[in-house]
Scaffold this motif. Sequence first.
Motif, short mmCIF file in Angstrom:
data_model
loop_
_atom_site.label_atom_id
_atom_site.label_comp_id
_atom_site.label_asym_id
_atom_site.label_seq_id
_atom_site.Cartn_x
_atom_site.Cartn_y
_atom_site.Cartn_z
N ALA A 105 52.15 -13.04 51.32
CA ALA A 105 51.33 -12.35 52.33
C ALA A 105 52.13 -11.29 53.10
O ALA A 105 51.63 -10.17 53.28
N PRO A 106 53.36 -11.59 53.56
CA PRO A 106 54.11 -10.55 54.26
C PRO A 106 54.42 -9.32 53.38
O PRO A 106 54.51 -8.21 53.90
N LEU A 107 54.56 -9.53 52.08
CA LEU A 107 54.78 -8.41 51.17
C LEU A 107 53.57 -7.48 51.21
O LEU A 107 53.71 -6.26 51.38
N PHE A 108 52.38 -8.03 51.08
CA PHE A 108 51.17 -7.21 51.11
C PHE A 108 50.98 -6.56 52.47
O PHE A 108 50.57 -5.40 52.56
N ALA A 109 51.28 -7.31 53.54
CA ALA A 109 51.17 -6.74 54.89
C ALA A 109 52.12 -5.56 55.04
O ALA A 109 51.74 -4.52 55.60
N ASN A 110 53.32 -5.68 54.50
CA ASN A 110 54.30 -4.59 54.57
C ASN A 110 53.81 -3.38 53.79
O ASN A 110 53.90 -2.24 54.27
N LEU A 111 53.30 -3.60 52.60
CA LEU A 111 52.79 -2.50 51.79
C LEU A 111 51.60 -1.83 52.48
O LEU A 111 51.50 -0.60 52.49
N ALA A 112 50.72 -2.63 53.05
CA ALA A 112 49.55 -2.07 53.74
C ALA A 112 49.97 -1.28 54.97
O ALA A 112 49.46 -0.19 55.22
N ALA A 113 50.92 -1.81 55.72
CA ALA A 113 51.39 -1.14 56.94
C ALA A 113 52.05 0.19 56.64
O ALA A 113 51.99 1.12 57.45
N ASN A 114 52.66 0.29 55.49
CA ASN A 114 53.35 1.52 55.11
C ASN A 114 52.52 2.40 54.18
O ASN A 114 53.04 3.29 53.53
N GLU A 115 51.21 2.10 54.13
CA GLU A 115 50.26 2.87 53.34
C GLU A 115 50.67 3.01 51.87
O GLU A 115 50.49 4.05 51.27
N GLN A 116 51.21 1.94 51.31
CA GLN A 116 51.62 1.94 49.92
C GLN A 116 50.54 1.38 49.00
O GLN A 116 50.73 1.33 47.79
N LEU A 117 49.42 0.95 49.56
CA LEU A 117 48.33 0.41 48.75
C LEU A 117 47.19 1.42 48.68
O LEU A 117 46.66 1.84 49.71
N SER A 118 46.81 1.79 47.47
CA SER A 118 45.68 2.69 47.29
C SER A 118 44.39 1.88 47.37
O SER A 118 44.40 0.64 47.36
N ASP A 119 43.26 2.57 47.44
CA ASP A 119 41.97 1.88 47.43
C ASP A 119 41.83 1.05 46.16
O ASP A 119 41.28 -0.05 46.20
N GLU A 120 42.34 1.59 45.04
CA GLU A 120 42.28 0.86 43.77
C GLU A 120 43.13 -0.41 43.83
O GLU A 120 42.72 -1.46 43.33
N ASP A 121 44.30 -0.31 44.47
CA ASP A 121 45.16 -1.49 44.62
C ASP A 121 44.45 -2.56 45.44
O ASP A 121 44.46 -3.74 45.08
N ILE A 122 43.85 -2.16 46.54
CA ILE A 122 43.16 -3.11 47.42
C ILE A 122 42.01 -3.77 46.69
O ILE A 122 41.82 -5.00 46.77
N ALA A 123 41.25 -3.00 45.94
CA ALA A 123 40.13 -3.57 45.18
C ALA A 123 40.64 -4.57 44.14
O ALA A 123 40.05 -5.64 43.96
N GLU A 124 41.76 -4.26 43.48
CA GLU A 124 42.34 -5.17 42.48
C GLU A 124 42.83 -6.45 43.14
O GLU A 124 42.62 -7.56 42.63
N ILE A 125 43.46 -6.34 44.30
CA ILE A 125 43.94 -7.53 45.03
C ILE A 125 42.76 -8.39 45.44
O ILE A 125 42.79 -9.63 45.30
N GLU A 126 41.70 -7.76 45.94
CA GLU A 126 40.51 -8.52 46.33
C GLU A 126 39.91 -9.26 45.13
O GLU A 126 39.52 -10.41 45.24
N ARG A 127 39.86 -8.59 43.97
CA ARG A 127 39.34 -9.22 42.77
C ARG A 127 40.20 -10.42 42.37
O ARG A 127 39.68 -11.49 42.04
N LEU A 128 41.51 -10.25 42.43
CA LEU A 128 42.42 -11.35 42.08
C LEU A 128 42.27 -12.52 43.04
O LEU A 128 42.29 -13.68 42.62
N LEU A 129 42.14 -12.22 44.32
CA LEU A 129 41.97 -13.30 45.31
C LEU A 129 40.67 -14.08 45.07
O LEU A 129 40.65 -15.31 45.17
N LYS A 130 39.61 -13.36 44.73
CA LYS A 130 38.34 -14.04 44.41
C LYS A 130 38.50 -14.97 43.22
O LYS A 130 37.98 -16.08 43.21
N GLU A 131 39.23 -14.51 42.19
CA GLU A 131 39.47 -15.34 41.01
C GLU A 131 40.30 -16.58 41.37
O GLU A 131 40.03 -17.67 40.87
N LEU A 132 41.28 -16.42 42.24
CA LEU A 132 42.13 -17.55 42.64
C LEU A 132 41.36 -18.60 43.41
O LEU A 132 41.66 -19.78 43.34
N ARG A 133 40.35 -18.18 44.18
CA ARG A 133 39.58 -19.11 44.98
C ARG A 133 38.60 -19.94 44.16
O ARG A 133 38.09 -20.94 44.63
N LYS A 134 38.30 -19.49 42.95
CA LYS A 134 37.34 -20.21 42.09
C LYS A 134 37.88 -21.52 41.64
O LYS A 134 38.99 -21.78 41.44
#
Length: 134
Positions: A105-134
């Motif tokens: 989580a701190p890795l993603f927070a760091n990337l997000a804070a430094n604007e290193q995540l594109s909209d495509e990256d965020i969408a992919e992370i959201e998709r992966l998180l949904k799959e993990l919750r299943k």
Amino acid sequence: MSAEQGSAAAEAPAERISEAELAVMEVLWEEAPQSAADVCARIGKARGWSMPTVKTLLARLVAKGALATTPEGRRFLYTPLIARSHYVGTESRRLVDRLFGGRAAPLFANLAANEQLSDEDIAEIERLLKELRK
């Protein structure tokens, strides 16, 4: 052998692979087996490496247990002993452990804070998180 195929050894080498060695591994993960001349032809010019440099890197990777050699006439063919996916997973875990106390989580927070995540990256992370919750 494809980039994702495994082989004799499943674990990443105990010794870390340098950036230069990783460039050689990428060539061999793409297509293997290959000779030193084949590897040199693929990346030598772009990196300014001579044949002795490529042979040194190959020898280091063999010594680290990352590559196997097979004699073919007067030359050797090199084949990865670790799958690229396994190496990436091991290195990712080392990064998270070393820099973020073992928590992703701190890795993603760091990337997000430094604007290193594109909209495509965020969408992919959201998709992966949904799959993990299943």
